[in-house]
Design an enzyme around this catalytic site. Structure first.
Site, PDB file in Angstrom:
ATOM      1  N   TRP A  45      33.747  28.242  66.805  1.00  0.00           N
ATOM      2  CA  TRP A  45      33.160  29.424  66.191  1.00  0.00           C
ATOM      3  C   TRP A  45      32.656  30.605  66.913  1.00  0.00           C
ATOM      4  O   TRP A  45      32.848  31.862  66.591  1.00  0.00           O
ATOM      5  CB  TRP A  45      32.064  29.119  65.346  1.00  0.00           C
ATOM      6  N   ASP A  57      24.303  32.628  65.444  1.00  0.00           N
ATOM      7  CA  ASP A  57      25.081  32.039  64.255  1.00  0.00           C
ATOM      8  C   ASP A  57      24.698  30.528  64.145  1.00  0.00           C
ATOM      9  O   ASP A  57      24.788  29.796  64.949  1.00  0.00           O
ATOM     10  CB  ASP A  57      26.587  31.893  64.507  1.00  0.00           C
ATOM     11  N   LYS A  64      26.626  24.605  54.502  1.00  0.00           N
ATOM     12  CA  LYS A  64      26.603  23.476  55.334  1.00  0.00           C
ATOM     13  C   LYS A  64      25.324  22.788  54.938  1.00  0.00           C
ATOM     14  O   LYS A  64      25.321  21.559  54.893  1.00  0.00           O
ATOM     15  CB  LYS A  64      26.627  23.753  57.010  1.00  0.00           C
TER      16      LYS A  64
HETATM   17  C1  LIG Z   1      31.378  27.203  58.840  1.00  0.00           C
HETATM   18  C2  LIG Z   1      30.983  28.219  59.773  1.00  0.00           C
HETATM   19  C3  LIG Z   1      31.148  29.471  60.047  1.00  0.00           C
HETATM   20  C4  LIG Z   1      32.456  29.934  58.933  1.00  0.00           C
HETATM   21  O1  LIG Z   1      31.514  30.399  57.723  1.00  0.00           O
HETATM   22  P1  LIG Z   1      32.622  30.932  56.507  1.00  0.00           P
HETATM   23  O2  LIG Z   1      31.505  31.271  55.567  1.00  0.00           O
HETATM   24  O3  LIG Z   1      33.680  30.101  56.056  1.00  0.00           O
HETATM   25  O4  LIG Z   1      33.088  32.189  57.100  1.00  0.00           O
HETATM   26  C5  LIG Z   1      30.835  30.254  60.896  1.00  0.00           C
HETATM   27  N1  LIG Z   1      30.174  29.739  61.979  1.00  0.00           N
HETATM   28  C6  LIG Z   1      29.678  28.431  62.005  1.00  0.00           C
HETATM   29  C7  LIG Z   1      28.900  27.993  63.105  1.00  0.00           C
HETATM   30  C8  LIG Z   1      30.161  27.533  60.919  1.00  0.00           C
HETATM   31  O5  LIG Z   1      29.870  26.044  61.152  1.00  0.00           O
END
Ligand SMILES: *Cc1c(COP(=O)(O)O)cnc(C)c1O
Length: 350
Positions: free
Chosen positions: A90, A162, A186
């Protein structure tokens, strides 16, 4: 996974929210009922994460990937550059989004593989370049199963994180960050909402062509109601925040998450049948990535796991192997059921 009691509440209220005679997803996002949800959810998130007053909490819709664009569009001057500390899938996606579309991004490869094939995070490589507009990290690499338990010292350069997959799973000090972004899908709610926690002084620097819905300043100005938000995900997020608050807050969840991770990794380390290729200190408590020593047994493992109602164990397509996600709502009994199954499978296939 979402807490069953939250799902039950949502089910009970689905057709008739608090006596309105209609469901909350049918109500106006500008009505009193939704307004109360919006205000309460922000208040609770501030309490749960101990968010200081000089940070704004923005409820947006772009998903995690949309924020990969929003970050440079809001923070990176046309002639500037940003540091990206890459520890897995990511953070590399975020780097690429910036580098290929919006301007100069400097990649720092911080994930190292040693001679035994073990991956570890090299924090000494997380050095900011002088003049960087910001430094970027992914706190928990969902796909790779790597979590950050240390932080780089970026001095006056704002650290942007993030936290999509480990938000509210452990106590963090918000003041260490310029901005934190996380998709809710998540640990918090169904998909459809991404939350940006942004330090006030980082607002107001967006590019002229930044779309309004990605512009943190515009979202702030309109209290996150510039356009119609995903009311259902927002409502569910509010219910989950209430659930965490009732449990005793993030510290209580962190204790539970440590116990869950210890149970699973402890078993994996006790046998040669399964293997983790992540250094002990960098192993994610949330996403436990492991492989079977004999990869040809993997599809059998997944099929039999499914028969035991152990769902979603297949590793991400970019990595293969297995991945057990131990998000907040997963009780330790769920982890125990997985370990029991893994033992049984080992016995039957050794
Ligand atoms: C799932 C995830 C994303 C992607 O998120 P979307 O909403 O599908 O764009 C980005 N960063 C991390 C760390 C993730 O686990």
């Amino acid at each position: 996974m979402l807490p069953p009691e939250v799902m039950t509440t949502a089910q009970q209220e689905f057709l008739d929210y608090h006596g309105m005679g209609i469901g909350i997803i049918e109500a106006s996002h500008r009505g009193a009922e939704f307004d109360a949800i919006a205000k309460n959810s922000e208040k609770l998130l501030r309490k749960l994460m101990n968010i200081p007053d000089n940070y704004r909490v923005l409820f947006m819709q772009s998903g995690g990937r949309g924020q990969f664009s929003a970050i440079p569009l809001n923070l990176l001057p046309e002639d500037g550059f940003a540091d990206y500390f890459i520890t897995g899938h990511w953070s590399r996606c975020a780097f690429k989004e910036c580098d290929e579309r919006f301007g100069k991004a400097v990649a720092h490869e911080c994930l190292v593989r040693d001679e035994e094939g073990i991956y570890h995070v090299d924090y000494s490589k997380m050095e900011v370049t002088k003049g960087a507009a910001y430094a970027y990290v992914c706190f928990n690499e969902t796909v790779n199963g790597i979590e950050m338990f240390d932080l780089p010292d970026t001095g006056s350069v704002p650290l942007i994180a993030d936290m999509s997959s480990d938000i509210l799973t452990r106590v963090i000090d918000v003041r260490r960050f310029g901005a934190i972004i996380f998709g809710v899908q998540k640990n918090v709610a169904p998909s459809g909402l991404v939350i940006a926690i942004v330090r006030e002084d980082l607002l107001g620097h967006s590019r002229k062509y930044c779309p309004s819905i990605l512009d943190w300043s515009v979202m702030n100005q309109y209290d996150s109601l510039f356009n119609t938000p995903c009311t259902f995900a927002w409502y569910m997020a509010d219910l989950v925040f209430q659930w965490i608050d009732r449990l005793g807050g993030v510290l209580e969840l962190e204790k539970r998450n440590i116990a869950k991770a210890e149970l699973l990794y402890g078993y994996i380390d006790s046998t040669d049948f399964y293997r983790s290729v992540i250094a002990f200190k960098d192993r994610s408590r949330v996403n436990c990535v492991f492989t079977l020593k004999d990869d040809s047994l993997s599809s059998k493992f997944l099929a039999e796991a499914k028969e035991h109602h152990l769902i979603g164990l297949k590793g991400h397509k970019v990595l293969g192997g297995m991945r057990a996600s131990l998000y907040n709502a997963m009780p330790i009994e769920g982890v125990q059921a997985l370990v029991d199954f893994m033992k049984e499978f080992e016995k039957a296939n050794s």
